[in-house]
Scaffold this motif. Structure first.
Motif, PDB file in Angstrom:
ATOM      1  N   PRO A  70      -4.949  12.259   1.487  1.00 25.16           N
ATOM      2  CA  PRO A  70      -3.558  12.230   1.020  1.00 25.16           C
ATOM      3  C   PRO A  70      -3.327  10.984   0.179  1.00 25.16           C
ATOM      4  CG  PRO A  70      -3.675  11.484   3.303  1.00 25.16           C
ATOM      5  CD  PRO A  70      -5.068  11.900   2.906  1.00 25.16           C
ATOM      6  N   GLU A  72      -0.974   8.829   0.494  1.00 23.66           N
ATOM      7  CA  GLU A  72      -0.520   7.708   1.326  1.00 23.66           C
ATOM      8  C   GLU A  72      -1.713   7.090   2.029  1.00 23.66           C
ATOM      9  OE1 GLU A  72       0.736  10.717   1.566  1.00 23.66           O
ATOM     10  OE2 GLU A  72       2.755  10.515   0.733  1.00 23.66           O
ATOM     11  N   ARG A  73      -1.973   5.821   1.757  1.00 24.93           N
ATOM     12  CA  ARG A  73      -3.154   5.177   2.315  1.00 24.93           C
ATOM     13  C   ARG A  73      -3.066   5.063   3.828  1.00 24.93           C
ATOM     14  NH1 ARG A  73      -4.791  -0.044   0.052  1.00 24.93           N
ATOM     15  NH2 ARG A  73      -6.359   0.185   1.647  1.00 24.93           N
ATOM     16  N   SER A  74      -1.837   5.011   4.355  1.00 23.40           N
ATOM     17  CA  SER A  74      -1.698   4.900   5.806  1.00 23.40           C
ATOM     18  C   SER A  74      -2.240   6.151   6.496  1.00 23.40           C
ATOM     19  CB  SER A  74      -0.232   4.685   6.180  1.00 23.40           C
ATOM     20  OG  SER A  74       0.575   5.703   5.613  1.00 23.40           O
ATOM     21  N   ASP A  75      -2.332   7.252   5.743  1.00 25.44           N
ATOM     22  CA  ASP A  75      -2.839   8.497   6.315  1.00 25.44           C
ATOM     23  C   ASP A  75      -4.352   8.627   6.185  1.00 25.44           C
ATOM     24  OD1 ASP A  75      -0.265   9.167   6.907  1.00 25.44           O
ATOM     25  OD2 ASP A  75       0.019  10.487   5.186  1.00 25.44           O
ATOM     26  N   TRP A  76      -4.975   7.720   5.456  1.00 29.26           N
ATOM     27  CA  TRP A  76      -6.424   7.825   5.263  1.00 29.26           C
ATOM     28  C   TRP A  76      -7.177   7.572   6.554  1.00 29.26           C
ATOM     29  CZ3 TRP A  76      -8.073   5.000   0.118  1.00 29.26           C
ATOM     30  CH2 TRP A  76      -7.387   5.592  -0.959  1.00 29.26           C
ATOM     31  N   GLU A  77      -6.722   6.557   7.279  1.00 26.78           N
ATOM     32  CA  GLU A  77      -7.462   6.083   8.441  1.00 26.78           C
ATOM     33  C   GLU A  77      -7.837   7.222   9.392  1.00 26.78           C
ATOM     34  OE1 GLU A  77      -9.375   2.770   9.996  1.00 26.78           O
ATOM     35  OE2 GLU A  77      -8.090   2.839   8.242  1.00 26.78           O
ATOM     36  N   VAL A  79      -7.997  10.407   8.859  1.00 25.34           N
ATOM     37  CA  VAL A  79      -8.891  11.360   8.194  1.00 25.34           C
ATOM     38  C   VAL A  79     -10.307  10.806   8.141  1.00 25.34           C
ATOM     39  CG1 VAL A  79      -9.392  12.596   6.054  1.00 25.34           C
ATOM     40  CG2 VAL A  79      -7.032  12.300   6.796  1.00 25.34           C
TER      41      VAL A  79
END
Length: 108
Positions: A70, A72-77, A79
């Protein structure tokens, strides 16, 4: 009298200074440092060609473009963590010798 001199050529795309590899890497990496990545910028840069080094940079660009990540980098973790652990499990299953099973809860 009339002054003739209205020839201002704004060829921005041709007059762009050639960036060194280091500068290009920095530019590409900077896009990924945003709190929310601008996917249109990422796509534009990707079409120009993502630097081969570091490989993670190129991978990240493609993951973003393929909707794997996504914006939003906050959602990378979550994933990346889940995928990484899956990969770790995959590696463990395929690289460990089969007779090295300590906890066999499959009595069958």
């Amino acid at each position: 009298g009339g002054g003739v001199g209205g020839h201002h050529h704004h060829h921005h795309h041709h007059g762009e200074p050639e960036l060194s590899d280091e500068q290009r890497r920095a530019m590409y990496a900077a896009e990924l440092d945003e709190r929310v990545v601008a996917l249109d910028r990422v796509r534009t840069l990707a079409l120009r060609g993502v630097p081969d080094e570091p490989p993670s940079l190129r991978a990240r660009y493609w993951q973003l473009l393929l909707d794997y990540l996504p914006p939003e980098r906050s959602d990378w973790e979550p994933v990346l963590c889940s995928k990484r652990s899956l990969y770790a499990i995959y590696l463990r299953e395929h690289t460990m010798p089969a007779d090295n099973d300590d906890d066999d809860d499959d009595d069958g």
